[in-house]
Design a protein around this motif. Structure first.
Motif, short mmCIF file in Angstrom:
data_model
loop_
_atom_site.label_atom_id
_atom_site.label_comp_id
_atom_site.label_asym_id
_atom_site.label_seq_id
_atom_site.Cartn_x
_atom_site.Cartn_y
_atom_site.Cartn_z
N PRO A 155 -10.17 5.03 -4.53
CA PRO A 155 -10.95 6.06 -3.82
C PRO A 155 -10.81 6.01 -2.30
N ILE A 170 -10.41 14.46 -9.22
CA ILE A 170 -10.25 13.25 -8.42
C ILE A 170 -9.36 12.24 -9.12
N HIS A 187 -0.19 12.72 -0.13
CA HIS A 187 0.41 12.81 -1.45
C HIS A 187 -0.32 11.89 -2.45
N GLY A 188 -0.62 10.71 -2.04
CA GLY A 188 -1.27 9.75 -2.93
C GLY A 188 -2.69 10.14 -3.28
N SER A 189 -3.37 10.75 -2.35
CA SER A 189 -4.77 11.13 -2.56
C SER A 189 -4.86 12.42 -3.37
N PRO A 248 -3.55 4.33 -6.73
CA PRO A 248 -4.39 4.50 -5.54
C PRO A 248 -5.87 4.57 -5.88
N VAL A 266 -8.27 5.77 -0.61
CA VAL A 266 -7.08 6.51 -0.14
C VAL A 266 -7.46 7.91 0.33
N MET A 276 -19.63 1.88 -7.08
CA MET A 276 -18.70 1.67 -5.97
C MET A 276 -18.55 0.21 -5.60
N GLY A 292 -10.94 -0.78 -1.88
CA GLY A 292 -11.00 0.56 -2.47
C GLY A 292 -9.69 1.34 -2.35
N LEU A 293 -8.68 0.75 -1.76
CA LEU A 293 -7.42 1.46 -1.58
C LEU A 293 -6.55 1.42 -2.82
N LEU A 353 0.83 -1.21 0.00
CA LEU A 353 0.00 0.00 0.00
C LEU A 353 0.86 1.25 0.00
N LEU A 388 2.23 10.13 3.30
CA LEU A 388 2.10 9.28 2.12
C LEU A 388 0.71 9.39 1.50
N SER A 389 -0.30 9.31 2.33
CA SER A 389 -1.65 9.28 1.77
C SER A 389 -2.11 10.65 1.30
N VAL A 408 0.96 4.04 -3.00
CA VAL A 408 0.50 5.41 -2.76
C VAL A 408 1.56 6.43 -3.17
N LEU A 409 2.82 6.02 -3.06
CA LEU A 409 3.91 6.94 -3.40
C LEU A 409 4.41 6.84 -4.83
N ARG A 450 -17.30 -3.40 -5.83
CA ARG A 450 -16.06 -3.93 -6.39
C ARG A 450 -16.13 -5.43 -6.50
N VAL A 482 -16.57 10.35 -4.38
CA VAL A 482 -15.62 9.89 -3.36
C VAL A 482 -15.64 10.81 -2.15
#
Lengths: 244, 244
Positions: free
Chosen positions: A71, B237, B82-84, A69, A73, B1, A57-58, A20, B79-80, A24-25, B3, B207
Motif C-alpha cells: 500500500p 486497489i 506503474h507499480g501502484s 507492491p 507504493v 494496517m 508498507g512498500l 524496491l 516506476l511507482s 515495483v516493475l 505490520r 489506502v
DNA sequence: TCGCAGTGTTGCTATATATGCAACACTAGC
DNA sequence: GCTAGTGTTGCATATATAGCAACACTGCGA
C-alpha cells in the motif's frame, strides 16, 4: 550524467532501493530467491530487505509468500509524482502533440535496459490507459530507449551493457555503438519493431525522451524531429518552484 | 494496517527512504542539517544518506549545496506510477465524479501528518494542474486526512501522534479522538478550512481517500457520501494483472 | 576585514548492524 | 513419502555504518 561517489556509499540503501525498483516493475508477484537470482544477490539479504520494505508498507506478500507492491507504493507514487513534476509539466505538451499529429505520443525514461513510460497514448486515449498503464519495454527496440542510450558517455554505456546483458543486440556490439553514434549525430532516433516511432531527448542533460509513433512518412522525418525537439524544449525539467 | 516487524529490520534502508520521502516533498532545496533537525537524525548520517541518494541520481545539490530531487526521481515516478496503478485506475472515476458534481474532486493518501494528492481538480481543470501539482496539506484539516486517520487503530493513531506533533489539534487530544470516532461511525468526514469538503476511504484496508470539495448542501451530505462510497468501490486497489 | 555562526563533507575508528551459514517450516509435484 | 523448491530465522562475526572532530565554505554584522 556521471556522478562523483561520496566518501561512503551506503550499500544497504542502494541494495534496498534496487529491490524496491525491481519489485515495483515486476508484472507478477516475485519470490525472494527468484529476485535474488535476478539481482545476483544472496537470498538472505533479499529476504531481509523485502522484509524491511514490507514493514514500511512498500511490499506485501501474497498467499504463496511471494512479494508484490504494498500500500505504501501509492504514497510513493504520490510523493514522487509531486517531486518529479515531469508528468504534470509535460502533459499539456503531450496532449497538444498527440492532437496535432494524430499519432501515439509517448514520454519515457530509461531504467536499466528498459524504457518506462510516464505517458503513452493518442489524443483521445483515455487517461487511465495513457498514464502509468504500460510496463517496461526493451530499450534497444524503442526509439525512446535508443535516443537516451545515445546520450550516455562511452563509459556509462559500457557499464550499463556489462550489467544488462539483454541490452546487447543480435547485430553485435560494434554495430550497436555505431547506430547509437548515428542517433547522436542526427539528434533523433528511430525505434519500434518496424521503425515506426521517432524520438528526441528531453532535458539537458537528458532525463527523458519524447516520441511519436504510428505511420511516419520518411520524407517528413526530419521535419517531425524538429517539431519534437521544439516540444521537448517546452518541457521544463526540475526547475525550482520560483520559475512557475 | 499494522505490520509484523521482520526478525531484522534494515535500519539503513528505513532511514534512507525516510530522507528520500522528505526530500521529494520539500517545496524548496533543503540542507543536510535542516533535514537532520526535522528528522531528529545525526547530520553525518543524513549527509551520508543524501550522498548515496545523490550517487543514485535521486538527489542533487544546488549551488548552495542544498539538496533537491535528482533526475532519477523521474524514473521513480514512472516506476511507482506503474507499480501502484492507483492513479490510472481511478482517473475515469475521478473525472466522471467531477463532471457530475461540478465540484473539485480529489484523491489523496496519508503521509505522516499530511495528505498528498494524486489528483485534485474540477472536470475541466487541465491535467497538469490536477495531477501531482499540489504539495502536502495538513491531514487534520483535510477531509481526506481525517477519514484516513479514522481508519487507524488506536495504537497506530497514538504512535503517529507521538511522532507527528503537528497532527495534534488546538481542541486537544480527547476531542480529536472523539471526532475521528464520529467519522468512523458516519463513514465519511468533513474537512477543509470551513468544512467545505467531504471524503470517504478507498480500499479495504483503506489506502487512499476520495473527496469532493466546494459548496456542499448540508441536506445533501448523506446522499453525496453514498455517491462517493459508490465511486470509491469502483476503484480497484492492487489487483493482480489477471483481473484486468 | 575579521569573527562568528551556520553550512556540508571527510578521515578515522569503534561498534552496531548487516550478513551469510545452516537449520527449520512450508508447498507442490511425482 | 520424498524431493526440490520455497521464505524465514537464530546465531556469530565480519564489516559497513555511524559519530566524533576537523576542515572548507558561505553569509552576515561589527
Amino acid at each position: 550524467m556521471a556522478r562523483v561517489a561520496p566518501a561512503q556509499v551506503n550499500q544497504s540503501l542502494v541494495n534496498g532501493l534496487t529491490c524496491l525498483q525491481e519489485l515495483v516493475l515486476a508484472d507478477r508477484p516475485i519470490g525472494v530467491r527468484e529476485l535474488a537470482r535476478q539481482l545476483d544477490m544472496d537470498p538472505t539479504r533479499v529476504s531481509r530487505l523485502l522484509g524491511t520494505l514490507s514493514w514500511l508498507g512498500l511490499a506485501s506478500q501474497d498467499e504463496d509468500r511471494k512479494y508484490h507492491p504494498g500500500p505504501a507504493v501509492h504514497v510513493l507514487s504520490a510523493l514522487s509524482l509531486h517531486g518529479s513534476r515531469l508528468l504534470s509539466d509535460s502533459l499539456p505538451v503531450l496532449r497538444e502533440l498527440a492532437a496535432e499529429t494524430g499519432q501515439i505520443v509517448a514520454l519515457g525514461v530509461l531504467w536499466r535496459s528498459h524504457v518506462c513510460y510516464l505517458y503513452h497514448g493518442k489524443a483521445h486515449t483515455p487517461l487511465e490507459l495513457a498514464v502509468g498503464a504500460r510496463g517496461p519495454f526493451p530499450a534497444r527496440q524503442s526509439s525512446i530507449g535508443r535516443v537516451l542510450l545515445a546520450q550516455l558517455t562511452a563509459a556509462e554505456l559500457a557499464d550499463l551493457c556489462a550489467h544488462e546483458s539483454d541490452l546487447l543486440p543480435p547485430e553485435g556490439v560494434p554495430a550497436f555503438y555505431e547506430s547509437l553514434s548515428q542517433v547522436r549525430e542526427r539528434g533523433y532516433s528511430r525505434g519500434g519493431i518496424h521503425g515506426e516511432s521517432l524520438a528526441v531527448a528531453v532535458g539537458c542533460p537528458a532525463v527523458a525522451a519524447l516520441a511519436v509513433a504510428g505511420s511516419i512518412d520518411p520524407e517528413q522525418e526530419v521535419q517531425l524531429a524538429d517539431r519534437l525537439r521544439e516540444a521537448a524544449a517546452r518541457i521544463h525539467i526540475g526547475k525550482s518552484p520560483d520559475d512557475v
